[in-house]
Design a protein around this motif. Structure first.
Motif, PDB file in Angstrom:
ATOM      1  N   ASN A 162       2.137  -1.716   1.757  1.00 39.64           N
ATOM      2  CA  ASN A 162       1.311  -0.500   1.682  1.00 39.64           C
ATOM      3  C   ASN A 162       2.104   0.751   2.046  1.00 39.64           C
ATOM      4  O   ASN A 162       1.889   1.824   1.488  1.00 39.64           O
ATOM      5  N   ILE A 163       3.065   0.608   2.951  1.00 42.46           N
ATOM      6  CA  ILE A 163       3.924   1.742   3.327  1.00 42.46           C
ATOM      7  C   ILE A 163       4.756   2.162   2.125  1.00 42.46           C
ATOM      8  O   ILE A 163       4.883   3.345   1.799  1.00 42.46           O
ATOM      9  N   VAL A 164       5.303   1.161   1.456  1.00 39.68           N
ATOM     10  CA  VAL A 164       6.145   1.406   0.281  1.00 39.68           C
ATOM     11  C   VAL A 164       5.306   2.018  -0.843  1.00 39.68           C
ATOM     12  O   VAL A 164       5.708   2.977  -1.507  1.00 39.68           O
ATOM     13  N   ILE A 182      16.116   6.571  -7.107  1.00 37.26           N
ATOM     14  CA  ILE A 182      15.391   5.726  -8.053  1.00 37.26           C
ATOM     15  C   ILE A 182      14.439   6.599  -8.877  1.00 37.26           C
ATOM     16  O   ILE A 182      14.299   6.434 -10.087  1.00 37.26           O
ATOM     17  N   GLU A 183      13.818   7.556  -8.201  1.00 34.43           N
ATOM     18  CA  GLU A 183      12.914   8.476  -8.888  1.00 34.43           C
ATOM     19  C   GLU A 183      13.670   9.289  -9.944  1.00 34.43           C
ATOM     20  O   GLU A 183      13.199   9.459 -11.077  1.00 34.43           O
ATOM     21  N   ASN A 184      14.857   9.773  -9.595  1.00 37.76           N
ATOM     22  CA  ASN A 184      15.678  10.517 -10.570  1.00 37.76           C
ATOM     23  C   ASN A 184      15.970   9.667 -11.807  1.00 37.76           C
ATOM     24  O   ASN A 184      15.883  10.140 -12.939  1.00 37.76           O
ATOM     25  N   ASP A 193      12.697   2.224   6.653  1.00 34.40           N
ATOM     26  CA  ASP A 193      13.560   3.422   6.523  1.00 34.40           C
ATOM     27  C   ASP A 193      14.508   3.345   5.334  1.00 34.40           C
ATOM     28  O   ASP A 193      15.066   4.358   4.916  1.00 34.40           O
ATOM     29  N   GLU A 194      14.704   2.170   4.776  1.00 36.28           N
ATOM     30  CA  GLU A 194      15.654   2.066   3.664  1.00 36.28           C
ATOM     31  C   GLU A 194      15.052   2.639   2.383  1.00 36.28           C
ATOM     32  O   GLU A 194      15.745   3.297   1.605  1.00 36.28           O
ATOM     33  N   GLU A 195      13.749   2.393   2.180  1.00 41.23           N
ATOM     34  CA  GLU A 195      13.118   2.895   0.955  1.00 41.23           C
ATOM     35  C   GLU A 195      13.244   4.409   0.867  1.00 41.23           C
ATOM     36  O   GLU A 195      13.547   4.953  -0.191  1.00 41.23           O
ATOM     37  N   SER A 196      13.008   5.084   2.008  1.00 48.34           N
ATOM     38  CA  SER A 196      13.066   6.550   1.938  1.00 48.34           C
ATOM     39  C   SER A 196      14.487   7.055   1.656  1.00 48.34           C
ATOM     40  O   SER A 196      14.662   8.157   1.141  1.00 48.34           O
ATOM     41  N   LEU A 197      15.495   6.241   1.948  1.00 48.19           N
ATOM     42  CA  LEU A 197      16.878   6.598   1.607  1.00 48.19           C
ATOM     43  C   LEU A 197      17.141   6.424   0.116  1.00 48.19           C
ATOM     44  O   LEU A 197      17.871   7.196  -0.505  1.00 48.19           O
ATOM     45  N   LEU A 207       4.566   5.661  -0.137  1.00 50.04           N
ATOM     46  CA  LEU A 207       5.771   6.464  -0.326  1.00 50.04           C
ATOM     47  C   LEU A 207       5.930   6.846  -1.801  1.00 50.04           C
ATOM     48  O   LEU A 207       6.221   7.996  -2.136  1.00 50.04           O
ATOM     49  N   LEU A 208       5.727   5.885  -2.695  1.00 57.15           N
ATOM     50  CA  LEU A 208       5.860   6.141  -4.130  1.00 57.15           C
ATOM     51  C   LEU A 208       4.688   6.973  -4.652  1.00 57.15           C
ATOM     52  O   LEU A 208       4.853   7.860  -5.478  1.00 57.15           O
ATOM     53  N   LYS A 209       3.493   6.659  -4.144  1.00 59.77           N
ATOM     54  CA  LYS A 209       2.289   7.373  -4.578  1.00 59.77           C
ATOM     55  C   LYS A 209       2.403   8.846  -4.209  1.00 59.77           C
ATOM     56  O   LYS A 209       2.002   9.727  -4.969  1.00 59.77           O
ATOM     57  N   SER A 210       2.984   9.130  -3.029  1.00 58.10           N
ATOM     58  CA  SER A 210       3.103  10.520  -2.577  1.00 58.10           C
ATOM     59  C   SER A 210       4.025  11.325  -3.499  1.00 58.10           C
ATOM     60  O   SER A 210       3.971  12.549  -3.531  1.00 58.10           O
ATOM     61  N   LYS A 211       4.859  10.611  -4.271  1.00 56.12           N
ATOM     62  CA  LYS A 211       5.715  11.293  -5.252  1.00 56.12           C
ATOM     63  C   LYS A 211       5.042  11.322  -6.633  1.00 56.12           C
ATOM     64  O   LYS A 211       5.688  11.582  -7.644  1.00 56.12           O
ATOM     65  N   LYS A 212       3.761  10.945  -6.687  1.00 57.80           N
ATOM     66  CA  LYS A 212       2.985  10.930  -7.936  1.00 57.80           C
ATOM     67  C   LYS A 212       3.578   9.982  -8.975  1.00 57.80           C
ATOM     68  O   LYS A 212       3.574  10.271 -10.160  1.00 57.80           O
ATOM     69  N   LEU A 213       4.111   8.867  -8.510  1.00 54.47           N
ATOM     70  CA  LEU A 213       4.701   7.909  -9.441  1.00 54.47           C
ATOM     71  C   LEU A 213       3.678   6.830  -9.811  1.00 54.47           C
ATOM     72  O   LEU A 213       2.734   6.575  -9.073  1.00 54.47           O
ATOM     73  N   ASP A 214       3.908   6.225 -10.962  1.00 50.04           N
ATOM     74  CA  ASP A 214       3.008   5.197 -11.485  1.00 50.04           C
ATOM     75  C   ASP A 214       3.319   3.872 -10.789  1.00 50.04           C
ATOM     76  O   ASP A 214       4.240   3.158 -11.166  1.00 50.04           O
ATOM     77  N   VAL A 215       2.544   3.569  -9.748  1.00 57.58           N
ATOM     78  CA  VAL A 215       2.862   2.410  -8.909  1.00 57.58           C
ATOM     79  C   VAL A 215       1.643   1.506  -8.756  1.00 57.58           C
ATOM     80  O   VAL A 215       0.510   1.987  -8.648  1.00 57.58           O
TER      81      VAL A 215
END
Length: 195
Positions: free
Chosen positions: A48-50, A25-27, A16-20, A53-61
């Motif tokens: 994989n959860i993390v 971080i994305e900004n 739950d901390e990553e989603s907070l 989460l980043l992939k769903s924002k279309k980030l280069d991960v």
């Protein structure tokens, strides 16, 4: 420019901390495209959860375990024993477990590696240590995740501020090793938390 080589580590985050933290971080990553982020969940089996989460924002991960070079913006450290290596590559480290009710994480390893240390407010496992570090300007404590963005930007924009916090944290970490009782306290609580 100075931002070219900045590394930011998001270390020891809990469920739950990553989603907070990630929206901010994305900004930052959009404002400063050349910054690299290293993300080390407290429990690597949550990688994989993390990642998703980043992939769903279309980030280069990418996962550390799956790449030859580190040419991506968001690198997930999905194996044990790599923390020190990435502390050394980072200028700024956010230590997790501090926006969730986990009591925070030991800041000394990041201080020894010459990082600016940022934490949330929930550091009851290491309270005395953080109190001292905040007093001596070795560490920044954020009350809310939103402040993370503002403070990281302030640091990115001010090379002298980064240098000051790094210098203070490094000298604090060196002094710790001369204060035997403090060192014992850290070692003992580290043993308890890792049990």
């Amino acid at each position: 420019s100075f931002t070219e080589n900045i590394g930011i580590m998001i270390a020891s985050t809990h469920q739950d901390e990553e989603s907070l933290v990630f929206p901010y971080i994305e900004n930052i990553s959009k404002m400063y495209p050349s910054i690299n982020f290293f993300i080390a969940p407290r429990h690597p089996e949550r990688s994989n959860i993390v990642f998703n989460l980043l992939k769903s924002k279309k980030l280069d991960v990418k996962y550390l375990s799956s790449i030859k070079d580190e040419g991506c913006k968001f690198l997930i450290i999905d194996s044990f024993g790599k923390m020190d290596e990435f502390y050394k590559k980072s200028d700024i480290v956010f230590l997790g477990g501090s926006f969730t009710n986990n009591g925070g994480h030991n800041p000394i390893e990041a201080a020894v590696a010459d990082c600016v240390i940022i934490t949330g407010p929930g550091v009851f496992n290491w309270q005395n240590l953080y109190d001292d570090m905040i007093k001596q300007e070795c560490c920044l404590m954020m009350k809310k995740p939103k402040e993370l963005e503002l403070n990281i930007i302030k640091l990115i924009e001010n090379k002298n501020l980064i240098s000051k916090f790094k210098r203070n944290a490094l000298s604090f970490s060196k002094n710790i090793f001369f204060e035997e009782d403090k060192l014992l306290e850290i070692i003992n609580s580290k043993l308890e938390h890792n049990a």
